[in-house]
Design an enzyme around this catalytic site. Structure first.
Site, PDB file in Angstrom:
ATOM      1  N   GLU A  33      -3.630  -6.293  -3.269  1.00  0.00           N
ATOM      2  CA  GLU A  33      -3.899  -5.381  -4.403  1.00  0.00           C
ATOM      3  C   GLU A  33      -2.182  -5.173  -4.821  1.00  0.00           C
ATOM      4  O   GLU A  33      -1.537  -4.279  -4.283  1.00  0.00           O
ATOM      5  CB  GLU A  33      -4.647  -4.123  -3.880  1.00  0.00           C
ATOM      6  N   CYS A  79      -0.291   2.479  -9.225  1.00  0.00           N
ATOM      7  CA  CYS A  79      -0.215   1.204  -9.521  1.00  0.00           C
ATOM      8  C   CYS A  79      -0.820   1.057 -10.762  1.00  0.00           C
ATOM      9  O   CYS A  79      -0.602   0.066 -11.598  1.00  0.00           O
ATOM     10  CB  CYS A  79      -1.067   0.344  -8.481  1.00  0.00           C
TER      11      CYS A  79
HETATM   12  P1  NAD Z   1       6.125  -2.349  -0.719  1.00  0.00           P
HETATM   13  O1  NAD Z   1       5.617  -3.631  -0.823  1.00  0.00           O
HETATM   14  O2  NAD Z   1       7.396  -1.910  -0.500  1.00  0.00           O
HETATM   15  O3  NAD Z   1       5.190  -1.890   0.715  1.00  0.00           O
HETATM   16  C1  NAD Z   1       4.073  -1.910   1.187  1.00  0.00           C
HETATM   17  C2  NAD Z   1       3.825  -2.245   2.600  1.00  0.00           C
HETATM   18  O4  NAD Z   1       4.261  -3.659   2.807  1.00  0.00           O
HETATM   19  C3  NAD Z   1       4.767  -1.334   3.424  1.00  0.00           C
HETATM   20  O5  NAD Z   1       3.614  -1.059   4.492  1.00  0.00           O
HETATM   21  C4  NAD Z   1       5.687  -2.185   3.787  1.00  0.00           C
HETATM   22  O6  NAD Z   1       6.354  -1.708   4.970  1.00  0.00           O
HETATM   23  C5  NAD Z   1       5.483  -3.348   3.940  1.00  0.00           C
HETATM   24  N1  NAD Z   1       6.192  -4.640   3.945  1.00  0.00           N
HETATM   25  C6  NAD Z   1       7.429  -4.412   3.189  1.00  0.00           C
HETATM   26  N2  NAD Z   1       8.014  -5.743   3.667  1.00  0.00           N
HETATM   27  C7  NAD Z   1       7.030  -6.478   4.200  1.00  0.00           C
HETATM   28  C8  NAD Z   1       7.102  -7.786   4.464  1.00  0.00           C
HETATM   29  N3  NAD Z   1       8.079  -8.880   4.511  1.00  0.00           N
HETATM   30  N4  NAD Z   1       5.914  -8.329   5.339  1.00  0.00           N
HETATM   31  C9  NAD Z   1       4.919  -7.645   5.317  1.00  0.00           C
HETATM   32  N5  NAD Z   1       4.804  -6.187   4.896  1.00  0.00           N
HETATM   33  C10 NAD Z   1       5.828  -5.785   4.424  1.00  0.00           C
HETATM   34  O7  NAD Z   1       5.334  -1.245  -1.873  1.00  0.00           O
HETATM   35  P2  NAD Z   1       5.511   0.273  -1.761  1.00  0.00           P
HETATM   36  O8  NAD Z   1       6.755   0.459  -2.591  1.00  0.00           O
HETATM   37  O9  NAD Z   1       5.092   0.969  -0.509  1.00  0.00           O
HETATM   38  O10 NAD Z   1       4.242   0.513  -2.731  1.00  0.00           O
HETATM   39  C11 NAD Z   1       4.425   0.452  -4.114  1.00  0.00           C
HETATM   40  C12 NAD Z   1       3.732  -1.085  -4.620  1.00  0.00           C
HETATM   41  O11 NAD Z   1       2.249  -0.890  -4.434  1.00  0.00           O
HETATM   42  C13 NAD Z   1       3.831  -0.980  -6.416  1.00  0.00           C
HETATM   43  O12 NAD Z   1       4.051  -2.219  -6.810  1.00  0.00           O
HETATM   44  C14 NAD Z   1       2.406  -0.606  -6.772  1.00  0.00           C
HETATM   45  O13 NAD Z   1       1.960  -0.898  -7.877  1.00  0.00           O
HETATM   46  C15 NAD Z   1       1.749  -0.992  -5.571  1.00  0.00           C
HETATM   47  N6  NAD Z   1       0.432  -0.669  -5.356  1.00  0.00           N
HETATM   48  C16 NAD Z   1      -0.851  -1.373  -5.772  1.00  0.00           C
HETATM   49  C17 NAD Z   1      -2.173  -0.804  -5.594  1.00  0.00           C
HETATM   50  C18 NAD Z   1      -3.328  -1.512  -6.110  1.00  0.00           C
HETATM   51  O14 NAD Z   1      -4.468  -1.098  -5.610  1.00  0.00           O
HETATM   52  N7  NAD Z   1      -3.207  -2.661  -6.923  1.00  0.00           N
HETATM   53  C19 NAD Z   1      -2.102   0.566  -5.193  1.00  0.00           C
HETATM   54  C20 NAD Z   1      -1.078   1.384  -4.872  1.00  0.00           C
HETATM   55  C21 NAD Z   1       0.072   0.485  -4.734  1.00  0.00           C
END
Ligand code: NAD
Length: 431
Positions: A206, A240
């Site tokens: 997502e 998002c």
């Molecule tokens: P992010 O990708 O920076 O982090 C998300 C999660 O991934 C965190 O728990 C982070 O620690 C983990 N992570 C980071 N690097 C990783 C790796 N290499 N391997 C595995 N896990 C890793 O995102 P964010 O800044 O926390 O959130 C914002 C993003 O989330 C935006 O792009 C937003 O659009 C998206 N989002 C999408 C939805 C949806 O339902 N489509 C909902 C909410 C947020």
């Protein structure tokens, strides 16, 4: 350790009857109802989410677990008429849905309680066990949920919270064969990395978007403005499905911009715990800097500022830009900041073309009183959800939710997440 604990707990949890799994989830719903305010304050403090928005998140979390409890009682397969093909005669055939095992749930900072619920709820409802890795910036909401599950009577090992660097935990999860599925919500770049490195594990993603709204001619502007402002700037645009791009019919462009600016001026920026606050700090200084530089680049390349654009170290004023060229980062990448741009269109198909001209495809909104235009949008918009006569920033927690293109793969919304989190087993009785 957490993965091992989850694997051991799976042996018993997958055998737990549906009513028992449902009751645990119902207990969590009751506990959440009793501790709403405490939960809202945890979210507000750790994510700088304005308290009224944080309260709304807790209300949604309650609904999400309630739907999970309900769905736990009705996970079922179907009977299949195998005699539809020669050779299939004289059999009774049906499917059952079985849990797939240990699921790694990786969640983002922006809905630290409800997006945890969207993974933990359906996973446990279906009889899976979970290793949860919440966002590094917002682990406290996840810990609080783990505490509530413990209090609700969840057997130990069924839900395990692991905190730390996404890269480190993510790499462990991806390499470990005990994990059968990764359910990820977060940025497209991390989602892509997970997909490329997860091997044969099931993966649902997502991801982000640069969601768009079309405002067709004859739309009653006054009636939609408050909703557009909420969709654009709620939680500092860090949603998002925040409205990032607005395409307004040229006949309404001037009046829309004036009304939009007027309503945006009313927003109050401040302490997330203040009842009056509409917008507070962004999640990091780096994100403010990035968004500000994208705005400056767009302005240098011809965009006009209708409102805002000023930023401090952690705060950014809600910002409305006009006539942004489509190749500008603030248009074609995910802003994830309180910045929205408004462009005009002449022909409805041009607006559709603009919306589709994106690497993302989560949800889109279309205000129109023209029925053929509504059906044209439904058919032609390349997104996971089309909201007619509403903004794209709409979600209730049982609806199928997810994107196409860089916005991800797979669907959430309890029933749909359960489909992703179960394996179909075929049973055929030869008579
Ligand atoms: P992010 O990708 O920076 O982090 C998300 C999660 O991934 C965190 O728990 C982070 O620690 C983990 N992570 C980071 N690097 C990783 C790796 N290499 N391997 C595995 N896990 C890793 O995102 P964010 O800044 O926390 O959130 C914002 C993003 O989330 C935006 O792009 C937003 O659009 C998206 N989002 C999408 C939805 C949806 O339902 N489509 C909902 C909410 C947020």
């Amino acid at each position: 350790m957490a993965i091992l604990a989850a694997e051991r707990a799976f042996i018993k949890w997958k055998e737990a009857p549906a009513y028992f799994r449902a009751e645990i989830l119902e207990n969590v719903v009751s506990l959440l109802k009793q501790q709403k305010e405490e939960c809202a304050r945890i979210i507000a403090k750790e994510a700088a989410k304005p308290i009224k928005t944080a309260r709304a998140e807790v209300e949604r979390t309650i609904m999400t677990y309630l739907f999970a409890a309900q769905e736990a009682r009705r996970i079922h397969g179907e009977t299949i008429p195998l005699d539809a093909a020669p050779g299939g005669e004289n059999r009774v055939t049906y499917t059952i849905r079985e849990p797939i095992g240990v699921i790694a749930a990786i969640t983002p900072f922006n809905f630290p309680m409800n997006l945890v619920a969207h993974k933990v709820g359906p996973a446990l409802a279906a009889g899976n066990t979970v290793v949860l890795k919440p966002a590094s910036q917002t682990p406290l909401s996840a810990y609080k949920m783990a505490e509530l599950f413990h209090e609700a009577g969840l057997p130990s090992g069924v839900l395990n919270v692991v905190t730390g660097s996404g890269q480190i935990v993510g790499d462990v999860v991806m390499k470990n064969d005990r994990i059968k599925m990764i359910t990820f919500t977060g940025s497209p770049s991390v989602g892509k990395y997970i997909k490329e490195n997860a091997g044969l594990k099931r993966v649902t993603l997502e991801l982000g978007s640069n969601s768009a709204l079309i405002i067709d001619e004859k739309t009653k502007i006054d009636a939609i403005i408050p909703r557009v402002v909420t969709g654009a700037f709620s939680f500092q645009g860090q949603v998002c499905i925040s409205i990032q791009r607005i395409y307004v019919h040229q006949s309404l462009f001037q009046s829309f911009v004036e009304a939009f600016v007027q309503e945006t001026e009313k927003l109050k920026i401040g302490d997330p715990l203040d009842e009056e606050t509409d917008l507070s700090a962004m999640i990091s200084k780096m994100d403010v800097k990035r968004a500000k530089s994208w705005v400056e680049e767009a302005v240098a390349n011809g965009a006009k500022v209708a409102y805002g654009s000023q930023a401090g170290a952690r705060m950014m004023k809600p910002t409305i830009l006009l006539n942004v060229p489509r190749e500008e980062k603030i248009s074609c990448q995910e802003a994830f900041a309180p910045v929205v741009h408004v462009n005009s269109f002449e022909q409805f198909e041009d607006a559709i073309d603009e919306v589709n001209n994106s690497d993302f495809g989560l949800q889109a909104g279309v205000y129109t009183s023209n029925l053929p235009h509504a059906f044209q949008a439904i058919k032609q918009l390349n997104v996971g959800g089309v909201m007619i006569n509403d903004i794209p920033t709409f979600r209730v927690d049982h609806m199928p939710y997810g994107g196409v293109k860089l916005s991800g793969m797979g669907r959430e919304g309890i029933k749909y997440a359960i489909e992703e989190m179960t394996e179909v087993k075929l049973v055929s009785f030869k008579l």
